[in-house]
Design a protein around this motif. Structure first.
Motif, PDB file in Angstrom:
ATOM      1  N   SER A 127      56.596  52.160  81.346  1.00  0.00           N
ATOM      2  CA  SER A 127      55.570  52.239  82.373  1.00  0.00           C
ATOM      3  C   SER A 127      55.781  51.600  83.684  1.00  0.00           C
ATOM      4  O   SER A 127      56.457  50.720  83.752  1.00  0.00           O
ATOM      5  CB  SER A 127      54.267  52.208  81.554  1.00  0.00           C
ATOM      6  OG  SER A 127      53.923  50.867  81.479  1.00  0.00           O
ATOM      7  N   ILE A 128      54.774  52.077  84.222  1.00  0.00           N
ATOM      8  CA  ILE A 128      54.695  51.410  85.717  1.00  0.00           C
ATOM      9  C   ILE A 128      54.301  49.685  85.586  1.00  0.00           C
ATOM     10  O   ILE A 128      54.540  49.043  86.371  1.00  0.00           O
ATOM     11  CB  ILE A 128      53.616  51.826  86.485  1.00  0.00           C
ATOM     12  CG1 ILE A 128      53.864  51.445  87.858  1.00  0.00           C
ATOM     13  CG2 ILE A 128      52.322  51.918  86.148  1.00  0.00           C
ATOM     14  CD1 ILE A 128      53.188  52.473  88.975  1.00  0.00           C
ATOM     15  N   TYR A 129      53.600  49.467  84.311  1.00  0.00           N
ATOM     16  CA  TYR A 129      52.826  48.200  84.117  1.00  0.00           C
ATOM     17  C   TYR A 129      54.141  47.233  83.909  1.00  0.00           C
ATOM     18  O   TYR A 129      53.869  46.103  83.754  1.00  0.00           O
ATOM     19  CB  TYR A 129      51.894  48.156  82.956  1.00  0.00           C
ATOM     20  CG  TYR A 129      50.856  49.241  83.484  1.00  0.00           C
ATOM     21  CD1 TYR A 129      50.030  48.868  84.460  1.00  0.00           C
ATOM     22  CD2 TYR A 129      50.751  50.400  82.986  1.00  0.00           C
ATOM     23  CE1 TYR A 129      48.866  49.703  84.896  1.00  0.00           C
ATOM     24  CE2 TYR A 129      49.486  51.241  83.190  1.00  0.00           C
ATOM     25  CZ  TYR A 129      48.737  50.984  84.250  1.00  0.00           C
ATOM     26  OH  TYR A 129      48.029  51.809  84.863  1.00  0.00           O
ATOM     27  N   CYS A 133      57.081  47.324  85.197  1.00  0.00           N
ATOM     28  CA  CYS A 133      57.735  46.844  86.415  1.00  0.00           C
ATOM     29  C   CYS A 133      56.809  46.471  87.487  1.00  0.00           C
ATOM     30  O   CYS A 133      57.337  46.221  88.853  1.00  0.00           O
ATOM     31  CB  CYS A 133      58.788  47.786  86.941  1.00  0.00           C
ATOM     32  SG  CYS A 133      57.886  49.329  87.106  1.00  0.00           S
ATOM     33  N   GLN A 134      55.540  46.668  87.482  1.00  0.00           N
ATOM     34  CA  GLN A 134      54.538  46.156  88.431  1.00  0.00           C
ATOM     35  C   GLN A 134      54.984  44.849  89.354  1.00  0.00           C
ATOM     36  O   GLN A 134      54.783  45.054  90.473  1.00  0.00           O
ATOM     37  CB  GLN A 134      53.207  46.453  88.087  1.00  0.00           C
ATOM     38  CG  GLN A 134      52.055  46.215  88.897  1.00  0.00           C
ATOM     39  CD  GLN A 134      50.795  46.485  88.555  1.00  0.00           C
ATOM     40  OE1 GLN A 134      50.547  46.657  87.213  1.00  0.00           O
ATOM     41  NE2 GLN A 134      49.452  46.177  89.355  1.00  0.00           N
ATOM     42  N   ARG A 135      55.051  43.946  88.582  1.00  0.00           N
ATOM     43  CA  ARG A 135      55.057  42.872  89.162  1.00  0.00           C
ATOM     44  C   ARG A 135      56.337  42.421  89.859  1.00  0.00           C
ATOM     45  O   ARG A 135      56.531  41.776  90.866  1.00  0.00           O
ATOM     46  CB  ARG A 135      54.837  41.761  88.035  1.00  0.00           C
ATOM     47  CG  ARG A 135      54.945  40.137  88.338  1.00  0.00           C
ATOM     48  CD  ARG A 135      55.093  39.121  87.013  1.00  0.00           C
ATOM     49  NE  ARG A 135      55.270  37.896  87.658  1.00  0.00           N
ATOM     50  CZ  ARG A 135      55.443  36.944  86.179  1.00  0.00           C
ATOM     51  NH1 ARG A 135      55.041  37.141  85.247  1.00  0.00           N
ATOM     52  NH2 ARG A 135      55.888  35.800  86.884  1.00  0.00           N
ATOM     53  N   GLN A 155      56.071  44.453  93.194  1.00  0.00           N
ATOM     54  CA  GLN A 155      55.031  43.992  93.986  1.00  0.00           C
ATOM     55  C   GLN A 155      55.377  42.357  94.693  1.00  0.00           C
ATOM     56  O   GLN A 155      55.088  42.358  95.744  1.00  0.00           O
ATOM     57  CB  GLN A 155      53.530  43.913  93.367  1.00  0.00           C
ATOM     58  CG  GLN A 155      53.036  45.233  93.136  1.00  0.00           C
ATOM     59  CD  GLN A 155      51.509  45.182  92.579  1.00  0.00           C
ATOM     60  OE1 GLN A 155      51.371  44.245  91.636  1.00  0.00           O
ATOM     61  NE2 GLN A 155      50.734  46.139  92.871  1.00  0.00           N
ATOM     62  N   LYS A 207      55.134  57.901  90.221  1.00  0.00           N
ATOM     63  CA  LYS A 207      54.310  56.881  90.499  1.00  0.00           C
ATOM     64  C   LYS A 207      54.901  55.344  90.580  1.00  0.00           C
ATOM     65  O   LYS A 207      54.605  54.484  91.460  1.00  0.00           O
ATOM     66  CB  LYS A 207      53.202  56.639  89.174  1.00  0.00           C
ATOM     67  CG  LYS A 207      52.491  57.603  89.234  1.00  0.00           C
ATOM     68  CD  LYS A 207      51.358  57.777  87.990  1.00  0.00           C
ATOM     69  CE  LYS A 207      50.548  58.594  87.607  1.00  0.00           C
ATOM     70  NZ  LYS A 207      49.504  58.661  86.667  1.00  0.00           N
ATOM     71  N   ILE A 208      55.866  55.415  89.731  1.00  0.00           N
ATOM     72  CA  ILE A 208      56.730  53.998  89.782  1.00  0.00           C
ATOM     73  C   ILE A 208      57.500  53.994  91.246  1.00  0.00           C
ATOM     74  O   ILE A 208      57.449  52.958  92.017  1.00  0.00           O
ATOM     75  CB  ILE A 208      57.932  53.864  88.799  1.00  0.00           C
ATOM     76  CG1 ILE A 208      56.956  53.684  87.557  1.00  0.00           C
ATOM     77  CG2 ILE A 208      58.647  52.605  88.864  1.00  0.00           C
ATOM     78  CD1 ILE A 208      57.800  53.420  86.388  1.00  0.00           C
ATOM     79  N   LEU A 240      54.966  53.075  94.171  1.00  0.00           N
ATOM     80  CA  LEU A 240      54.725  51.830  94.269  1.00  0.00           C
ATOM     81  C   LEU A 240      55.927  51.106  95.049  1.00  0.00           C
ATOM     82  O   LEU A 240      55.684  50.218  95.628  1.00  0.00           O
ATOM     83  CB  LEU A 240      54.400  51.266  92.854  1.00  0.00           C
ATOM     84  CG  LEU A 240      54.096  49.630  92.709  1.00  0.00           C
ATOM     85  CD1 LEU A 240      52.896  49.358  93.773  1.00  0.00           C
ATOM     86  CD2 LEU A 240      53.894  49.304  91.129  1.00  0.00           C
ATOM     87  N   HIS A 247      57.008  48.656  98.608  1.00  0.00           N
ATOM     88  CA  HIS A 247      57.426  47.165  98.685  1.00  0.00           C
ATOM     89  C   HIS A 247      58.964  47.374  99.011  1.00  0.00           C
ATOM     90  O   HIS A 247      59.496  46.231  98.707  1.00  0.00           O
ATOM     91  CB  HIS A 247      57.114  46.557  97.169  1.00  0.00           C
ATOM     92  CG  HIS A 247      55.692  46.462  97.045  1.00  0.00           C
ATOM     93  ND1 HIS A 247      54.873  45.317  97.773  1.00  0.00           N
ATOM     94  CD2 HIS A 247      54.935  47.349  96.323  1.00  0.00           C
ATOM     95  CE1 HIS A 247      53.789  45.575  97.293  1.00  0.00           C
ATOM     96  NE2 HIS A 247      53.683  46.505  96.254  1.00  0.00           N
TER      97      HIS A 247
END
Length: 171
Positions: free
Chosen positions: A35-37, A39-41, A44, A66-67, A70, A74
């Motif tokens: 999920s996006i969560y 790899c979010q960190r 970002q 979505k990924i 995001l 960046h």
């Protein structure tokens, strides 16, 4: 070197910061992310240069977009996982996804076995180092159900890596 792939286990995200401080080689990670969560960190904080999620593992095309969105904010490019443990259907979906995002980087591609290619006839082709989607509707992949019957499912497992004391370790 094109990139350094998964230099530390994905769950050890703080390790990416240390590696980023000591190399200029592009860093790629994410083929195990769901999920996006996951790899979010990494995205970002620009701790990676390529996000390697796959269509089948990361919730389908919509969630993968979505990924990618995001990541685009960046300056992180896509580099979708495309090994042979993913079907021709998944490869076709990845190719169509790749063609739809602005931050496309590269598509990993490994040819499937002759038998897999015959069971899943597809419109995409690999020519002169590039994948081409073909002109069939949808993803352009079909299934020959009669031929598939010749290859019954055989349960298989990924290898298990154990330390000398018997504990399981990431391979």
């Amino acid at each position: 070197m094109f990139w350094l792939e998964d230099p530390v286990p994905a769950e050890l995200q703080e390790g990416f910061r240390l590696i980023r401080q000591h190399t200029t080689t592009p860093i790629a990670a994410g083929e195990v992310f769901a999920s996006i969560y996951d790899c979010q960190r990494l995205i970002q904080e620009q701790l990676i240069d390529y996000i390697r999620t796959s269509v089948v593992h990361a919730g389908g095309v919509s969630h993968l977009r979505k990924i990618a969105n995001l990541a685009e904010l960046h300056h992180v490019r896509t580099g979708c996982h495309g090994a042979t443990d993913l079907s021709p259907v998944c490869m076709a979906a990845a190719l169509h996804f790749d063609l739809s995002v602005h931050n496309f980087g590269v598509q990993e591609y490994m040819r499937h076995t002759k038998e897999t290619e015959e069971v899943f006839p597809h419109a995409y082709t690999f020519t002169e180092g590039a994948l081409h989607p073909g002109d069939q509707p949808g993803l352009g992949v079909d299934i020959d159900e009669e031929l598939a019957k010749k290859y019954p499912y055989e349960r298989a497992y990924l290898p298990v890596n154990r330390k000398f004391d018997g504990t399981v370790h990431s391979w």
